[in-house]
Every structure is written in structure tokens, then in C-alpha cells.
Design a protein around this motif. Structure first.
Motif, short mmCIF file in Angstrom:
data_model
loop_
_atom_site.label_atom_id
_atom_site.label_comp_id
_atom_site.label_asym_id
_atom_site.label_seq_id
_atom_site.Cartn_x
_atom_site.Cartn_y
_atom_site.Cartn_z
N GLY A 1 0.93 -1.11 0.03
CA GLY A 1 -0.13 -0.11 0.06
C GLY A 1 0.89 1.43 -0.09
N MET A 2 1.92 1.12 -0.11
CA MET A 2 3.02 2.05 -0.07
C MET A 2 3.50 2.67 -1.42
N ALA A 3 3.95 1.79 -2.36
CA ALA A 3 4.60 2.16 -3.57
C ALA A 3 3.97 2.96 -4.52
N ALA A 4 2.53 2.90 -4.62
CA ALA A 4 2.10 3.64 -5.57
C ALA A 4 2.08 5.19 -5.20
N ASP A 5 1.82 5.43 -3.88
CA ASP A 5 1.88 6.78 -3.20
C ASP A 5 3.17 7.28 -3.50
N LEU A 6 4.28 6.48 -3.05
CA LEU A 6 5.64 6.92 -3.25
C LEU A 6 6.09 7.23 -4.65
N ASN A 7 5.61 6.58 -5.55
CA ASN A 7 5.67 6.76 -7.04
C ASN A 7 5.14 8.21 -7.31
N ALA A 8 3.95 8.39 -6.82
CA ALA A 8 3.27 9.81 -7.23
C ALA A 8 4.23 10.97 -6.75
N ARG B 1 9.20 18.84 -10.93
CA ARG B 1 9.43 20.45 -10.14
C ARG B 1 10.66 20.65 -9.81
N THR B 2 11.59 19.47 -10.09
CA THR B 2 13.09 19.80 -9.44
C THR B 2 14.40 19.77 -10.61
N PRO B 3 14.60 20.47 -11.16
CA PRO B 3 15.71 20.52 -12.36
C PRO B 3 16.61 19.46 -12.14
N GLY B 4 17.21 18.42 -12.94
CA GLY B 4 17.95 17.63 -12.79
C GLY B 4 17.84 16.34 -11.93
N CYS B 5 16.78 16.26 -11.30
CA CYS B 5 16.17 14.88 -10.86
C CYS B 5 15.46 13.98 -11.66
N LEU B 6 15.96 12.63 -11.56
CA LEU B 6 15.63 11.73 -12.51
C LEU B 6 14.47 11.17 -11.91
N PRO B 7 13.28 11.10 -13.02
CA PRO B 7 11.90 10.22 -12.36
C PRO B 7 12.29 8.92 -11.95
N SER B 8 11.92 8.55 -10.67
CA SER B 8 12.07 7.39 -10.07
C SER B 8 10.95 6.73 -9.74
N ALA B 9 10.85 5.46 -9.54
CA ALA B 9 9.70 4.78 -8.86
C ALA B 9 10.18 3.23 -8.01
#
Length: 222
Positions: free
Chosen positions: A14-21, A29-37
Motif C-alpha cells: 500500500g505504499m509504493a503507488a503513493d511513493l511513485n506519485a 518540479r526539480t531540475p536535474g532529478c531523474l524520475p524514479s519509482a
């Protein structure tokens, strides 16, 4: 610095989906940050992993010790296959640092790799303290790499010293694109710069340092 990952991982259902969001929103919204999941063995995991990929996730993270789950679970097989097909790297904490527990060691994730040999796995912490079997995985599988998080620092060398016998393999793997810089910043017991100093004092050469600290990671996230 061109890019950095902000990695999260789930320790219960029940955590992972919210963490991904959150992580995908943070990257947006953060320059240089890689989209992660991340993901966890639970109903709905294949759907939210696919959604994260569709939203541009460039890197995943799972922690087999903290999450206390077996990577060989049948319900994860489709996710591993999806990530192998996508070619997106997955940072996997699979060793017994800081304390033994969970489904750690090279064998569980090694069985996943036998089923999905094209999976792009990055073994966290060079696999410390079980260096040898994780180095063997990196040598055996084309897309398996190791990250340097906390390795070679004064803190790590006190209790989990890197074996001198693996220095030639460390150099060869680094030059082959299979060792990448990792830090765990900011949750580390030393300054960030000390990680870089620890790599430099290995004396493996400028070409190795350039590959590990820049070229190898950049190639993986393109």
C-alpha cells in the motif's frame, strides 16, 4: 552534475503507488532529478509499474532487506520482465548490510537474473559485505552493474573492507561501464566529498574515475 536520482522504496503493501506519485512529482518540479519509482509484491503492482514507465520513470529502486520480500515471487515475474524489456535500471539492495535479514545475498536476485538475463540491475553498495558473489553476477550478466555507495569510505573499511583480490575486477568492470557512482546522500555518516576522495585514493586511474563518476551512469539513464 547533470542528473541525480531521488530513490524511494516501500517496506509494506500500500505504499509504493503513493511513493511513485511523490517521486515522479518531485522530479517534475526539480531540475536535474531523474524520475524514479519503486514496487512491492502486491495486487496492482504491475499496473502502477507500467504507469510509472508511461510517466517517464528512468530508474527504479527496491530494498530486499527493508522490504523483506523474495524477488523470486511469481507475482513479480511480470514486473521484472517488463523492466527488462524497457531497459530501465533497477537499483537493488540485495546484500546483508547493515544487518542480515530478508531475502538477501546473491542467490535470490541471481535466480531472477537467470530468468531475465537482460534485466538492468544495479547492485547497491557493490554488494558489501558479500562482494565476491555480486561481482560474479556483474561479470556474468551484460546488464548487471554495481554502485559505489559508501564503499571504500573510512566508515565502510572499518567493518566491511573491500578485498584486495577484487581490485583488478573492480578496475575492469568500471572501464567496461559496470560500476557507477552511488552515495546515499544525505543519509550517510560522512561528507559527500569523502565518497569521491575514497574512489580517487584507490589509484585506479583517471580513465576509471571518469567512467565511474560520469560516463557509466550517464549511459545507463539515457
Amino acid at each position: 552534475m547533470t542528473a541525480f536520482p531521488a530513490l524511494a522504496y516501500a517496506h509494506k503493501p500500500g505504499m509504493a503507488a503513493d511513493l511513485n506519485a511523490w517521486t515522479l512529482g518531485f522530479a517534475g518540479r526539480t531540475p536535474g532529478c531523474l524520475p524514479s519509482a519503486t514496487f512491492y509484491p502486491e495486487p496492482g503492482a504491475p499496473a502502477y509499474v507500467r504507469q510509472a514507465l508511461d510517466q517517464g520513470a528512468k530508474i527504479f529502486k527496491v530494498h530486499l532487506q527493508v522490504g523483506d520480500f523474495d524477488p523470486r515471487l511469481p507475482e513479480l515475474d511480470g514486473i521484472w520482465g517488463l523492466l527488462a524489456e524497457a531497459g530501465v535500471p533497477v537499483v537493488v539492495h540485495a546484500s546483508s548490510v547493515p544487518v542480515p535479514g530478508g531475502y538477501v545475498g546473491a542467490e535470490p536476485i541471481g535466480e531472477v537474473l537467470r530468468a531475465h538475463p537482460r534485466l538492468r540491475v544495479i547492485i547497491a553498495h557493490l554488494g558489501m559485505p558479500e562482494y565476491d558473489p555480486f561481482f560474479a553476477l556483474a561479470e556474468r550478466y551484460e546488464r548487471v552493474a554495481l554502485d559505489t555507495t559508501m564503499a571504500f569510505t573510512d566508515f565502510a573499511e572499518l567493518g566491511m573492507p573491500f578485498p584486495a583480490r577484487l581490485r583488478p575486477a573492480l578496475r575492469e568492470l568500471g572501464l567496461a561501464g559496470k560500476v557507477v557512482l552511488g552515495s546515499d546522500f544525505p543519509t550517510i555518516p560522512h561528507p559527500y566529498a569523502h565518497q569521491l576522495h575514497a574512489l580517487d585514493r584507490l589509484g585506479l586511474g583517471d580513465d576509471w574515475l571518469r567512467a565511474v563518476c560520469w560516463d557509466n551512469g550517464l549511459t545507463m539513464i539515457r
